[in-house]
Design a protein around this motif. Structure first.
Motif, PDB file in Angstrom:
ATOM      1  N   GLU A 171     -13.365   3.323  -0.721  1.00  0.00           N
ATOM      2  CA  GLU A 171     -12.698   2.433   0.231  1.00  0.00           C
ATOM      3  C   GLU A 171     -13.500   1.141   0.416  1.00  0.00           C
ATOM      4  OE1 GLU A 171     -10.912   6.283   0.555  1.00  0.00           O
ATOM      5  OE2 GLU A 171     -13.028   5.738   0.745  1.00  0.00           O
ATOM      6  N   HIS A 174     -13.059  -0.954  -2.685  1.00  0.00           N
ATOM      7  CA  HIS A 174     -11.747  -1.611  -2.694  1.00  0.00           C
ATOM      8  C   HIS A 174     -11.779  -2.894  -1.865  1.00  0.00           C
ATOM      9  CE1 HIS A 174      -7.370  -1.963  -2.824  1.00  0.00           C
ATOM     10  NE2 HIS A 174      -7.403  -2.175  -1.516  1.00  0.00           N
ATOM     11  N   GLU A 178     -11.339  -6.678  -3.589  1.00  0.00           N
ATOM     12  CA  GLU A 178     -10.169  -7.466  -3.195  1.00  0.00           C
ATOM     13  C   GLU A 178     -10.529  -8.619  -2.262  1.00  0.00           C
ATOM     14  OE1 GLU A 178      -7.282  -6.917  -4.620  1.00  0.00           O
ATOM     15  OE2 GLU A 178      -8.111  -5.182  -5.693  1.00  0.00           O
ATOM     16  N   THR A 260      -8.968  -2.931 -10.320  1.00  0.00           N
ATOM     17  CA  THR A 260      -8.537  -2.286  -9.083  1.00  0.00           C
ATOM     18  C   THR A 260      -9.341  -1.013  -8.876  1.00  0.00           C
ATOM     19  OG1 THR A 260      -6.288  -3.130  -9.397  1.00  0.00           O
ATOM     20  CG2 THR A 260      -6.554  -1.295  -7.865  1.00  0.00           C
ATOM     21  N   VAL A 261      -9.717  -0.733  -7.640  1.00  0.00           N
ATOM     22  CA  VAL A 261     -10.442   0.501  -7.329  1.00  0.00           C
ATOM     23  C   VAL A 261      -9.455   1.548  -6.845  1.00  0.00           C
ATOM     24  CG1 VAL A 261     -12.211   1.570  -5.893  1.00  0.00           C
ATOM     25  CG2 VAL A 261     -12.542  -0.756  -6.762  1.00  0.00           C
ATOM     26  N   GLU A 262      -9.470   2.702  -7.481  1.00  0.00           N
ATOM     27  CA  GLU A 262      -8.587   3.816  -7.111  1.00  0.00           C
ATOM     28  C   GLU A 262      -9.221   4.591  -5.958  1.00  0.00           C
ATOM     29  OE1 GLU A 262      -5.481   4.999  -7.019  1.00  0.00           O
ATOM     30  OE2 GLU A 262      -5.362   5.224  -9.187  1.00  0.00           O
ATOM     31  N   THR A 263      -8.493   4.721  -4.861  1.00  0.00           N
ATOM     32  CA  THR A 263      -9.025   5.429  -3.697  1.00  0.00           C
ATOM     33  C   THR A 263      -8.425   6.820  -3.517  1.00  0.00           C
ATOM     34  OG1 THR A 263      -7.386   4.369  -2.255  1.00  0.00           O
ATOM     35  CG2 THR A 263      -9.544   3.300  -2.447  1.00  0.00           C
ATOM     36  N   THR A 272     -12.699   2.499 -11.422  1.00  0.00           N
ATOM     37  CA  THR A 272     -12.421   1.067 -11.503  1.00  0.00           C
ATOM     38  C   THR A 272     -11.428   0.879 -12.647  1.00  0.00           C
ATOM     39  OG1 THR A 272     -14.464   0.829 -12.814  1.00  0.00           O
ATOM     40  CG2 THR A 272     -14.555   0.172 -10.509  1.00  0.00           C
TER      41      THR A 272
END
Length: 309
Positions: A171, A174, A178, A260-263, A272
């Protein structure tokens, strides 16, 4: 003039070498060292940072303790890689240097808000402190020259898809990714090229300083855990890659891509997601490290170690 940087870390064998690298360079000026829970619990990473700062001759540089827990998750650590203390191997003295009374996030904000020129942030652990900084003090963004981080990659070392630093607080990652700030990501694709084999260890040991001898001890332990866990023949000095880029951007090539970071995900939390062919239509937001210049990298570390006590 040296480039001002703030090092946010979770020492950690490779964090220690990253601090030595920056401390011995005339190209950067360490404004502060801040700590986060990651490779070990926060009380250990803070103690380790104090010890490393002393060994690097950074008595004038504040060391501040930061987040002991991720934003919304429970802390994960890596004792099977770095030991319970986070810095197993060499004998560790009790630090004489004291921790700064300010929280890491508050100290970082204070330095940024009063900076005469933008400061580069160099996080080499989970990104919790950086995320809190951006949430609590949004005005600091104008004085952040960029973020050069160690983390991520196109594959994982903590899960099949996730590198440890991002997995430990996805989190926070992310939020940082962003943020719209200039970000350079030294992920596993790059740092697994920074392998300290026998030739490299001999080169570093030849610096013939106390810091060089301590580095050699760190690498012996670190190489052992990487061999037993992953079958590596040498230890990858992950975090030093991020510090190296702040000194000389020719140390590795980058590609500007959407990341993009996967949460969430059974197998992909902390991944990533690098859109190498730009299929999503998302604007590029990260300079992804690709190829390490071995000659520049190892000479840089040797040169820094020669300048330290």
């Amino acid at each position: 003039m040296p480039k001002p940087i703030i090092m946010d870390c979770d020492p950690g064998h490779d964090d220690a070498i990253a601090i030595f690298l920056a401390a011995g360079s005339a190209e950067v000026d360490i404004q502060a060292i801040t700590t986060v829970s990651g490779n070990a619990l926060i009380e250990h990473t803070t103690r380790n940072a104090l010890i490393i700062a002393e060994k690097a001759g950074l008595g004038h540089v504040p060391v501040a303790e930061g987040a002991g827990e991720p934003l919304v998750r429970h802390a994960v650590t890596a004792p099977h890689i770095h030991g319970e203390s986070g810095l197993e191997g060499p004998a560790l003295p009790e630090p004489e240097k004291s921790v700064d009374s300010r929280h890491a996030v508050d100290l970082t904000a204070e330095l940024l808000l009063h900076a005469e020129e933008p400061i580069t942030l160099v996080p080499t652990g989970p990104l919790t402190n950086i995320a809190w900084l951006l949430k609590r003090y949004p005005a600091v963004k104008k004085n952040i020259a960029g973020i050069v981080l160690m983390g991520g990659g196109s594959y994982g070392n903590w899960s099949p898809a996730a590198e440890f630093n991002i997995y430990a607080d996805p989190e926070a990652a992310h939020i940082v990714f962003e943020s719209g700030l200039p970000i350079t990501m030294a992920g596993l694709d790059l740092t697994h090229q920074a392998l300290a084999g026998e030739e490299e260890k001999e080169l570093l040991r030849g610096a013939d300083t106390n810091a060089a001898a301590f580095t050699a001890e760190l690498l012996e332990y670190f190489a052992g855990t990487y061999h037993s866990l992953f079958g590596f023949s040498a230890a990858p000095i992950h975090d030093a890659c991020a510090a190296a880029f702040t000194i000389d951007e020719n140390v590795f090539a980058t590609e500007h891509l959407p990341v993009t970071v996967e949460t969430r995900g059974i197998y992909t939390t902390g991944m990533t997601v690098i859109d190498a062919l730009q299929t999503t239509g998302k604007a590029p937001n990260v300079h992804v490290a690709r190829e390490l210049n071995q000659e520049v990298f190892w000479k840089m570390i040797r040169s820094s170690l020669e300048r330290l006590p």
